[in-house]
Design a protein around this motif. Structure first.
Motif, PDB file in Angstrom:
ATOM      1  N   LYS A 222      44.592  19.429  -5.904  1.00  0.00           N
ATOM      2  CA  LYS A 222      43.448  18.594  -6.291  1.00  0.00           C
ATOM      3  C   LYS A 222      42.237  19.461  -6.646  1.00  0.00           C
ATOM      4  O   LYS A 222      41.522  19.209  -7.614  1.00  0.00           O
ATOM      5  N   TRP A 223      42.042  20.500  -5.833  1.00  0.00           N
ATOM      6  CA  TRP A 223      40.924  21.423  -6.085  1.00  0.00           C
ATOM      7  C   TRP A 223      41.084  22.070  -7.466  1.00  0.00           C
ATOM      8  O   TRP A 223      40.146  22.163  -8.252  1.00  0.00           O
ATOM      9  N   GLN A 225      42.641  20.880 -10.024  1.00  0.00           N
ATOM     10  CA  GLN A 225      42.349  19.909 -11.103  1.00  0.00           C
ATOM     11  C   GLN A 225      40.841  19.829 -11.382  1.00  0.00           C
ATOM     12  O   GLN A 225      40.418  19.797 -12.522  1.00  0.00           O
ATOM     13  N   TYR A 226      40.065  19.762 -10.282  1.00  0.00           N
ATOM     14  CA  TYR A 226      38.609  19.721 -10.450  1.00  0.00           C
ATOM     15  C   TYR A 226      38.110  20.978 -11.163  1.00  0.00           C
ATOM     16  O   TYR A 226      37.306  20.902 -12.089  1.00  0.00           O
ATOM     17  N   LYS A 229      39.022  21.075 -14.820  1.00  0.00           N
ATOM     18  CA  LYS A 229      38.247  20.152 -15.651  1.00  0.00           C
ATOM     19  C   LYS A 229      36.755  20.403 -15.539  1.00  0.00           C
ATOM     20  O   LYS A 229      35.943  19.606 -16.026  1.00  0.00           O
ATOM     21  N   LYS A 230      36.396  21.505 -14.867  1.00  0.00           N
ATOM     22  CA  LYS A 230      34.980  21.850 -14.662  1.00  0.00           C
ATOM     23  C   LYS A 230      34.208  20.695 -14.038  1.00  0.00           C
ATOM     24  O   LYS A 230      33.072  20.393 -14.430  1.00  0.00           O
ATOM     25  N   ASN A 231      34.833  20.057 -13.077  1.00  0.00           N
ATOM     26  CA  ASN A 231      34.220  18.927 -12.396  1.00  0.00           C
ATOM     27  C   ASN A 231      33.469  19.440 -11.163  1.00  0.00           C
ATOM     28  O   ASN A 231      34.032  20.154 -10.323  1.00  0.00           O
ATOM     29  N   LEU A 233      32.704  18.139  -8.522  1.00  0.00           N
ATOM     30  CA  LEU A 233      33.272  17.738  -7.228  1.00  0.00           C
ATOM     31  C   LEU A 233      34.023  18.898  -6.556  1.00  0.00           C
ATOM     32  O   LEU A 233      34.220  18.890  -5.345  1.00  0.00           O
ATOM     33  N   ALA A 234      34.419  19.868  -7.355  1.00  0.00           N
ATOM     34  CA  ALA A 234      35.103  21.051  -6.802  1.00  0.00           C
ATOM     35  C   ALA A 234      34.255  21.723  -5.739  1.00  0.00           C
ATOM     36  O   ALA A 234      34.771  22.328  -4.796  1.00  0.00           O
ATOM     37  N   PHE A 237      34.229  19.609  -2.508  1.00  0.00           N
ATOM     38  CA  PHE A 237      35.608  19.650  -2.014  1.00  0.00           C
ATOM     39  C   PHE A 237      35.807  20.777  -0.998  1.00  0.00           C
ATOM     40  O   PHE A 237      36.563  20.645  -0.044  1.00  0.00           O
TER      41      PHE A 237
END
Ligand SMILES: [Zn+2]
Length: 314
Positions: A222-223, A225-226, A229-231, A233-234, A237
């Motif tokens: 999951k980390w 993925q964040y 996608k340069k999200n 939320l990483a 997290f």
């Protein structure tokens, strides 16, 4: 009769060779590669196979036949347009590179395609490396260069960042991969990850049934993925999940190793096929390796991970 190079690479590097078959089919072979392998001869075989693809006379869809005159001469290192440079004593000196350039000019070969393979490229002196920089910065479409090394961290960063980086896993791992896949109900990607992190079949079997490892794999995924996608939320997290997950140093290192291998497994193919930025990929790999070093130097796990996010995202 000796085994053909194309069969050898398929056997030693099944995943990487099928990836490069796609690259060759699309005619996407790039001009500079940095190939890292603990077994330099295995990387050498791989680079010779790619060199064959450039010069093969009977090529089908850019795949080398392995049998024509050029293909055979490349294997026996008797083909003038494919040159291998190895350390002369402890280093690869700038004179060695100059000599090669001179030979190209004298023989009128500068107007023909050629491939340069540099074995143990980490032993290049700074001036030797610099003398090749201009070429990799301004490719002329005629020269392909393959830097082979057992440790890409010891290659000048200016060279690293301009090459497409390839990681060849030890040939023993190919055998392990086949063996574990046969007996496991995990997906192909899951098995690949486990094998990357294991030295032996025993360890691979242990990991695949380890409860902590399986939940770590899901969390890190999951980390990843964040991050991918340069999200932002990483960032959160890290505190919400990773700090709780990595209770001791061993687990913390494993978390970073899982992430590193997810990058390699998930994105290497996309990078090679030009559908993911090479710079972003190389940068992320470098950031994770640096994070590992910080953890070794006793920076707190939370800080290490937060800095990692910061560097990947911005
Ligand atoms: Zn051929």
């Amino acid at each position: 009769m000796e085994k053909l190079l194309k069969d050898k690479v398929k056997e030693e590097q099944p995943r990487l060779s099928s990836l490069f078959e796609k690259v060759l089919l699309k005619n996407k072979l790039t001009h500079a590669y940095l190939m890292e392998s603990k077994e330099i001869e295995s990387a050498y075989v791989f680079s010779l196979w790619l060199a064959q693809s450039i010069f093969c006379e009977e090529t089908e869809n850019h795949l080398p036949c392995g049998l024509c005159n050029n293909c055979q001469r490349i294997v026996s290192q008797d083909f003038p347009d494919v040159t291998t440079i190895e350390p002369d004593g402890q280093t690869i000196k700038v004179d060695q590179i100059r000599d090669i350039k001179q030979t190209f000019i004298r023989s009128g070969m500068e107007s023909r395609k050629k491939a340069l393979i540099i074995k143990n490229a980490e032993k290049m002196t700074v001036s030797a490396a610099n003398s090749l920089l201009k070429f990799i910065e301004e490719p002329d479409g005629m020269m392909h260069i393959f830097f082979l090394t057992n440790n890409s961290n010891r290659i000048l960063s200016t060279i690293q960042s301009r090459c497409q980086q390839i990681y060849l896993h030890p040939t023993s791992k190919s055998a392990l991969l086949a063996e574990v896949s046969k007996e496991s109900s995990l997906t192909k990607k899951q098995v690949e990850l486990i094998v990357e992190l294991s030295e032996s079949k025993k360890k691979a079997v242990e990991l695949s049934s380890d409860e902590w490892f399986n939940s770590a794999r899901e969390t890190v995924s999951k980390w990843f993925q964040y991050l991918d996608k340069k999200n932002a939320l990483a960032f959160i997290f890290v505190q919400q999940h990773l700090v709780k997950l990595g209770k001791d140093k061993e687990q913390q290192f494993l978390i970073l190793d899982i992430l590193l291998n997810m990058y390699r497994l998930e994105l290497k193919e996309q990078v090679a096929l030009d559908s993911f930025s090479k710079e972003r990929y190389n940068n992320a790999i470098e950031v994770i390796i640096t994070a590992r070093k910080k953890l070794e130097a006793n920076v707190s796990f939370q800080n290490v991970c937060e800095q990692l996010v910061w560097q990947v995202l911005y």
